[in-house]
Design a protein around this motif. Sequence first.
Motif, PDB file in Angstrom:
ATOM      1  N   GLY A   1       0.782  -1.093   0.067  1.00 29.08           N
ATOM      2  CA  GLY A   1      -0.228   0.194  -0.010  1.00 29.08           C
ATOM      3  C   GLY A   1       0.870   1.430  -0.003  1.00 29.08           C
ATOM      4  O   GLY A   1       0.327   2.291  -0.406  1.00 29.08           O
ATOM      5  N   SER A   2       2.076   1.035   0.256  1.00 31.73           N
ATOM      6  CA  SER A   2       3.020   2.420   0.542  1.00 31.73           C
ATOM      7  C   SER A   2       3.606   2.431  -0.735  1.00 31.73           C
ATOM      8  O   SER A   2       4.708   3.465  -0.994  1.00 31.73           O
ATOM      9  CB  SER A   2       3.891   2.364   1.566  1.00 31.73           C
ATOM     10  OG  SER A   2       3.075   2.397   2.824  1.00 31.73           O
ATOM     11  N   GLY A   3       3.672   1.472  -1.893  1.00 33.25           N
ATOM     12  CA  GLY A   3       4.426   1.595  -2.828  1.00 33.25           C
ATOM     13  C   GLY A   3       5.664   0.799  -2.789  1.00 33.25           C
ATOM     14  O   GLY A   3       6.475   0.899  -4.111  1.00 33.25           O
ATOM     15  N   ASN A   4       6.059   0.060  -1.910  1.00 28.26           N
ATOM     16  CA  ASN A   4       7.345  -0.736  -1.721  1.00 28.26           C
ATOM     17  C   ASN A   4       7.255  -2.105  -2.596  1.00 28.26           C
ATOM     18  O   ASN A   4       5.893  -2.720  -2.638  1.00 28.26           O
ATOM     19  CB  ASN A   4       7.633  -0.983  -0.113  1.00 28.26           C
ATOM     20  CG  ASN A   4       7.612   0.204   0.712  1.00 28.26           C
ATOM     21  OD1 ASN A   4       8.449   1.186   0.367  1.00 28.26           O
ATOM     22  ND2 ASN A   4       6.868   0.228   1.533  1.00 28.26           N
ATOM     23  N   VAL A   5       8.230  -2.453  -2.954  1.00 27.08           N
ATOM     24  CA  VAL A   5       8.272  -3.555  -3.870  1.00 27.08           C
ATOM     25  C   VAL A   5       8.485  -4.674  -2.872  1.00 27.08           C
ATOM     26  O   VAL A   5       9.164  -5.116  -2.228  1.00 27.08           O
ATOM     27  CB  VAL A   5       9.512  -3.767  -4.948  1.00 27.08           C
ATOM     28  CG1 VAL A   5       9.472  -4.803  -5.878  1.00 27.08           C
ATOM     29  CG2 VAL A   5       9.491  -2.353  -5.750  1.00 27.08           C
ATOM     30  N   LEU A   6       7.127  -5.680  -3.115  1.00 26.85           N
ATOM     31  CA  LEU A   6       7.278  -6.873  -2.270  1.00 26.85           C
ATOM     32  C   LEU A   6       8.086  -7.999  -3.167  1.00 26.85           C
ATOM     33  O   LEU A   6       8.408  -8.955  -2.330  1.00 26.85           O
ATOM     34  CB  LEU A   6       5.795  -7.289  -1.978  1.00 26.85           C
ATOM     35  CG  LEU A   6       4.885  -6.271  -1.286  1.00 26.85           C
ATOM     36  CD1 LEU A   6       3.446  -6.815  -1.231  1.00 26.85           C
ATOM     37  CD2 LEU A   6       5.424  -6.389   0.055  1.00 26.85           C
ATOM     38  N   GLY A   7       7.867  -8.001  -4.327  1.00 29.19           N
ATOM     39  CA  GLY A   7       8.499  -8.951  -5.316  1.00 29.19           C
ATOM     40  C   GLY A   7       8.038  -8.757  -6.726  1.00 29.19           C
ATOM     41  O   GLY A   7       7.685  -7.388  -6.986  1.00 29.19           O
ATOM     42  N   TYR A   8       8.170  -9.838  -7.435  1.00 30.89           N
ATOM     43  CA  TYR A   8       7.756  -9.441  -8.858  1.00 30.89           C
ATOM     44  C   TYR A   8       6.751 -10.752  -9.510  1.00 30.89           C
ATOM     45  O   TYR A   8       6.754 -11.809  -8.839  1.00 30.89           O
ATOM     46  CB  TYR A   8       9.039  -9.604  -9.683  1.00 30.89           C
ATOM     47  CG  TYR A   8       9.848  -8.611  -9.388  1.00 30.89           C
ATOM     48  CD1 TYR A   8       9.854  -7.307 -10.007  1.00 30.89           C
ATOM     49  CD2 TYR A   8      10.836  -8.588  -8.406  1.00 30.89           C
ATOM     50  CE1 TYR A   8      10.877  -6.389  -9.643  1.00 30.89           C
ATOM     51  CE2 TYR A   8      11.750  -7.766  -8.019  1.00 30.89           C
ATOM     52  CZ  TYR A   8      11.608  -6.555  -8.695  1.00 30.89           C
ATOM     53  OH  TYR A   8      12.539  -5.280  -8.371  1.00 30.89           O
ATOM     54  N   VAL A   9       5.952 -10.008 -10.449  1.00 35.76           N
ATOM     55  CA  VAL A   9       5.100 -11.263 -10.985  1.00 35.76           C
ATOM     56  C   VAL A   9       5.886 -11.413 -12.533  1.00 35.76           C
ATOM     57  O   VAL A   9       5.892 -10.369 -13.315  1.00 35.76           O
ATOM     58  CB  VAL A   9       3.605 -10.877 -11.134  1.00 35.76           C
ATOM     59  CG1 VAL A   9       2.831 -11.774 -12.300  1.00 35.76           C
ATOM     60  CG2 VAL A   9       3.002 -10.553  -9.942  1.00 35.76           C
ATOM     61  N   ILE A  10       6.411 -12.369 -12.810  1.00 31.99           N
ATOM     62  CA  ILE A  10       6.843 -12.956 -14.213  1.00 31.99           C
ATOM     63  C   ILE A  10       6.168 -13.504 -15.069  1.00 31.99           C
ATOM     64  O   ILE A  10       5.833 -14.467 -14.786  1.00 31.99           O
ATOM     65  CB  ILE A  10       8.299 -13.439 -14.014  1.00 31.99           C
ATOM     66  CG1 ILE A  10       9.196 -12.643 -12.805  1.00 31.99           C
ATOM     67  CG2 ILE A  10       9.078 -13.724 -15.192  1.00 31.99           C
ATOM     68  CD1 ILE A  10      10.491 -13.339 -12.358  1.00 31.99           C
ATOM     69  N   ASN A  11       5.779 -12.993 -16.089  1.00 33.98           N
ATOM     70  CA  ASN A  11       5.122 -13.819 -17.027  1.00 33.98           C
ATOM     71  C   ASN A  11       5.913 -14.484 -18.126  1.00 33.98           C
ATOM     72  O   ASN A  11       7.133 -13.968 -18.613  1.00 33.98           O
ATOM     73  CB  ASN A  11       4.211 -12.725 -18.040  1.00 33.98           C
ATOM     74  CG  ASN A  11       3.107 -11.968 -17.165  1.00 33.98           C
ATOM     75  OD1 ASN A  11       2.954 -12.653 -16.137  1.00 33.98           O
ATOM     76  ND2 ASN A  11       2.542 -11.125 -17.973  1.00 33.98           N
ATOM     77  N   VAL A  12       5.685 -15.830 -18.311  1.00 36.58           N
ATOM     78  CA  VAL A  12       6.426 -16.568 -18.938  1.00 36.58           C
ATOM     79  C   VAL A  12       5.565 -17.580 -19.990  1.00 36.58           C
ATOM     80  O   VAL A  12       4.420 -17.888 -19.722  1.00 36.58           O
ATOM     81  CB  VAL A  12       7.442 -17.664 -17.985  1.00 36.58           C
ATOM     82  CG1 VAL A  12       6.151 -18.500 -17.413  1.00 36.58           C
ATOM     83  CG2 VAL A  12       8.301 -18.587 -19.062  1.00 36.58           C
TER      84      VAL A  12
END
Length: 203
Positions: free
Chosen positions: A90-101
Motif C-alpha cells: 500500500g505504500s508503494g514498496n516492492v514486495l517482489g515480482y510477477v513474471i510472465n512466461v
Amino acid sequence: MNKKIVHDALILTAFTLVLGFLLGVVYDITKEPIAAAEKAALDEAYKVVFADAASFEADENFDAAKAAEIIGASEFSKDEITAVNKALDGSGNVLGYVINVTSHEGSQADISFSVGVQNDGTLNGYSITSISETPGLGVLVQEEPFYSQFEGKTEETYSVVKTAPAAENEIQAVTGATISSRAVTNGVNACLVYFRNALQGGN
C-alpha cells in the motif's frame, strides 16, 4: 468470353474489398473488448500469485531482448519471459515480482502463465493464463494438487519426478502428463533464472 472474365474479375474485386472492409470494422469493434478481457485475466493471475500486493506496476527496466539473452544462456532456452510487473504494497514498496512466461514445450501448444517471486526468491506459485493441453491430463497442471508443490519454496531450480518427491526441489508430475508437467516446471525455472540475474537485489 473476355467480357465475362472482366465482369467476373470486377465482381470478385468488389467482393474482396467489401469483405476486407467488414473485417476491418469487426476488428475495430472487438479489439478493445478482447484487450480488456486479456488484461482482466492477467490482473486476476497477478492477484493469485501475489495476494498481499495492493497493486501491480510494469517494470520499466524490463527488456525482452535482454530477457531472451539471459534465458537463452540457461538450460531453459525453450521458455520466453514476456513481461515483468512489480508487486507493490500500500505504500508503494516492492514486495517482489510477477513474471510472465510462455513455455514452448507443452504437449499440444504453448503454455502461458504468471509466476510470483518474493524479493528473497521465495515462490508464491503460478497462475496459468493460456493452456491447450489434453483435457483430463495436461490441463491438470493448473489444478491445486500440482501447482501447490511450488508454493513457499526457495530452491534455485526444480525437476520433475514420476513418484513421490524425495527432495524439496522435486515436483511430482501429473499422472500421464509428464510433458505438460515438465513444461510448466521449466517455465518456473526460467522465471527464477531471470529473477536471479535481473531482479534480485533491485534492478
